[in-house]
Design an enzyme around this catalytic site. Sequence first.
Site, PDB file in Angstrom:
ATOM      1  N   LYS A   1       5.369  -9.081  -6.135  1.00  0.00           N
ATOM      2  CA  LYS A   1       4.392  -8.002  -6.018  1.00  0.00           C
ATOM      3  C   LYS A   1       4.467  -7.186  -7.305  1.00  0.00           C
ATOM      4  O   LYS A   1       5.509  -6.591  -7.602  1.00  0.00           O
ATOM      5  CB  LYS A   1       4.714  -7.112  -4.808  1.00  0.00           C
TER       6      LYS A   1
ATOM      7  N   ASN B   1       4.864  -0.372   5.214  1.00  0.00           N
ATOM      8  CA  ASN B   1       6.294  -0.105   5.114  1.00  0.00           C
ATOM      9  C   ASN B   1       6.641   1.256   5.720  1.00  0.00           C
ATOM     10  O   ASN B   1       7.231   1.344   6.802  1.00  0.00           O
ATOM     11  CB  ASN B   1       6.754  -0.186   3.659  1.00  0.00           C
ATOM     12  N   THR B   2       6.202   2.329   5.041  1.00  0.00           N
ATOM     13  CA  THR B   2       6.583   3.687   5.472  1.00  0.00           C
ATOM     14  C   THR B   2       6.288   3.953   6.952  1.00  0.00           C
ATOM     15  O   THR B   2       7.141   4.490   7.666  1.00  0.00           O
ATOM     16  CB  THR B   2       5.836   4.723   4.605  1.00  0.00           C
TER      17      THR B   2
ATOM     18  N   ALA C   1      -0.403  -0.013   1.134  1.00  0.00           N
ATOM     19  CA  ALA C   1      -0.157   1.413   0.901  1.00  0.00           C
ATOM     20  C   ALA C   1      -1.120   2.330   1.633  1.00  0.00           C
ATOM     21  O   ALA C   1      -2.325   2.112   1.665  1.00  0.00           O
ATOM     22  CB  ALA C   1      -0.174   1.767  -0.579  1.00  0.00           C
ATOM     23  N   GLY C   2      -0.534   3.344   2.223  1.00  0.00           N
ATOM     24  CA  GLY C   2      -1.316   4.401   2.842  1.00  0.00           C
ATOM     25  C   GLY C   2      -1.622   4.217   4.315  1.00  0.00           C
ATOM     26  O   GLY C   2      -2.048   5.153   4.977  1.00  0.00           O
TER      27      GLY C   2
ATOM     28  N   GLY D   1       2.985   5.942   0.889  1.00  0.00           N
ATOM     29  CA  GLY D   1       3.767   6.819   1.756  1.00  0.00           C
ATOM     30  C   GLY D   1       3.018   7.982   2.366  1.00  0.00           C
ATOM     31  O   GLY D   1       3.619   8.828   3.028  1.00  0.00           O
TER      32      GLY D   1
END
Lengths: 257, 65
Positions: free
Chosen positions: A98, A207-208, A185-186, A159
Site C-alpha cells: 500500500k 482500521n480505526t 480511510a475515513g 482516522g
Amino acid sequence: MQDDVLILGGKTFSNRLLTGTGKFGAHAQIPQMLAASGSQMITVALRRVDITEQSENILEYIPKDVTLLPNTSGARTAEQAVRIARIAREAGCGTFIKIEVITDMKYLMPDNWETLRATEILAKEGFQVLPYVLPDLTLAKRLEDAGAAAVMPLGAPIGTNRGLETKPLLAMLIENCTVPVVVDAGIGKPSQAAAAMEMGADAVLVNTAIATAQDPEAMGRAFDLAVKAGRAAYLAEMADESTLARASSPLTGFLDE
Amino acid sequence: MKIFINGNEEHTESPTLADLIASRGLDAGPLVVELNQQIIKQEQWQATSLNEEDRLELLSFVGGG
C-alpha cells in the site's frame, strides 16, 4: 453470490473488507477481529525499533492465510516509499504494497504526485501496488497506466470516522476505473461501508473504526455484514429514486370504487 | 568503532552483525536489518562484518492502517 470474488493483484479474495493493525488496545485482539470479520487482507507498517526495549512481533498475530498488505507510512517521497516497499518484500511480507506518501501532517492528505511516481517504479519491479490517494479520476487513470493493482481513494481524512465525504468523486472512480476501487480511510460506521459498497466500490479498508471500537471483534463482524449487505444490494441493482410518492399497495378497487 | 544505529551514533566492538544484535539483547525474530541501505537477511547476519561508519537500520513491523 458464491462466485462474487474480488481479484486483487492476481489473487482471489472472497471477502471484501480489508482491515488494518493500527490502534488496537492489544495485539491479541487482531486475530479475534480477523476471525470475526472474515477479512483476508490486513495492513502493517514498518518502523525503526526502540533498541532499549523488547517489542512483540505483530506478524505472529496474523494467521498465515491472511494476506499482508505492508504500507509505506512514514514516507514523504516516492523514493522513501520505494525503499520501504523493498524492505517489506525482503522481510518476507510478499509483494503487495500500500503506497502511502504523506507530507501534510494536519489532514494526512496523500501526496498524489509522489504516490504516482512510487507506483510507476514499484509496479515495474513486480509489486502489486495499491496506492492510497485522493479520489481524482485523472490521477486514477494514470495509476492504472502505471500498473497499479487497485486504487484506494479516501472517503475522509485518516482516522476521522466521517464517512464518504468525497462521495461524488468516488463515484467517478468507481464508474471509470478498470482496476478495483478500494475505499480507504475515513469510514467510521458499518452503514458508511455499506454505502460505499452499494455505490459499487470493490472493497473497503477499515482500521480505526474497528480497532478503536469498545469491542473490536464485534465491530469487525458488524463491518463484515455491512460490506456483504452493500455488495449484495449493488449486485441486485437498486430501484430508482423518485420525487413523488409511488404507491406500493393498490389504491383502487376497494369499498366505494 | 563508531557506527550509526537508527540514525544515532553508537560505539561497538562487535565484529559481526549477529554479534551486535545478540550483545544488545535484541529479539532477532521480528527484526529487519538494513546495512548501508542494503537489506541483510537473518541467515547472513553471522557472515556480515561491521565496519567503521556503517549505517544500520533496525526495523520491525508494527500496527498500521
